[in-house]
Design a protein around this motif. Structure first.
Motif: not given
Length: 240
Positions: A175, A179, A182, A186, A205-206, A209-210, A213
């Motif tokens: 992870h 990160e 991401i 970002d 942003r959510r 991220r979804t 991932t």
């Protein structure tokens, strides 16, 4: 041990279709073809190109004057047809027929009729069972090679044929690496003023991220994508 079934083409009309049937056979490990009174005679040079390399099937193909002669040495004869044609016979699917052939010690033969009209009633009468492919009742049209390949494929399931090589997938990246990717993206999106209007930034942003991932990126894939992002950032800096 069971023997591979014999494929019997009854009064085939086009040599090209004989070649295509030979190709379908050899794809699934069948090599013995018998021809009953092909319309344009045999051998026929037009069959070769359509066979796409399945020449051994064509070279070994045997010619017969009647269906009875073609299946004389076979104890289990199956007739492929979409209709019973007035003959009362047990009807099975290709899958069931294949299991029966694998369980039989004696030779089996599968009859396929002419392209235009299929097997005649007298042809079907020589068979012990009818093989019918479950098919769309609104459009039950299969060409000769398609019919052969369906039956041959079901038979091949019981054989040790070569399978496509398998490749193990790389394990998902830790992870921490994800990160990092991401975060890099970002920062680039912030520099490009992507997040607008500001009150939608958390939701955007959510969503990103979804999206990022979901795939289960491997470490190599993460490194590759980060390299792409770095290259894009570098190109932009040079233009600036």
């Amino acid at each position: 041990m069971s023997q591979p079934p014999v494929i019997v083409l009854v009064r085939p009309q086009l040599a090209q279709n004989i070649g295509k049937a030979a190709r379908a056979m050899l794809n699934f490990g069948l090599a013995e073809m018998r021809l009953v009174s092909p319309r344009d005679g045999w051998p026929n040079p037009l069959a070769g190109p359509a066979a796409s390399g399945a020449d051994i099937v064509l070279e070994r193909a045997q010619l017969f004057d009647s269906v009875a002669d073609a299946v004389a040495d076979c104890a289990h004869v199956y007739a492929t047809t979409v209709r019973k044609r007035g003959v009362t016979k047990p009807v099975v699917t290709p899958e069931i027929a294949a299991r029966e052939m694998h369980g039989a010690r004696e030779r089996s033969a599968i009859l396929f009729g002419p392209e235009r009209s299929g097997l005649e009633t007298d042809d079907v009468a020589l068979a012990r069972k009818i093989v019918t492919v479950p098919i769309n009742p609104e459009f039950g049209s299969l060409n000769l090679a398609q019919a052969v390949i369906l039956v041959a494929y079901e038979w091949s399931k019981g054989e040790a044929l070569a399978s496509p090589p398998t490749t193990d997938l790389a394990p998902p990246a830790p992870h921490e690496e994800l990160e990092g990717m991401i975060g890099q993206l970002d920062r680039m999106l912030e520099d490009a003023n992507f997040y607008f209007p500001p009150d939608r930034t958390p939701a955007t942003r959510r969503t990103l991220r979804t999206l990022l991932t979901k795939p289960g990126w491997s470490s190599q894939e993460v490194r590759t994508l980060r390299g792409v992002l770095s290259a894009l950032a570098g190109a932009k800096a040079k233009r600036g």
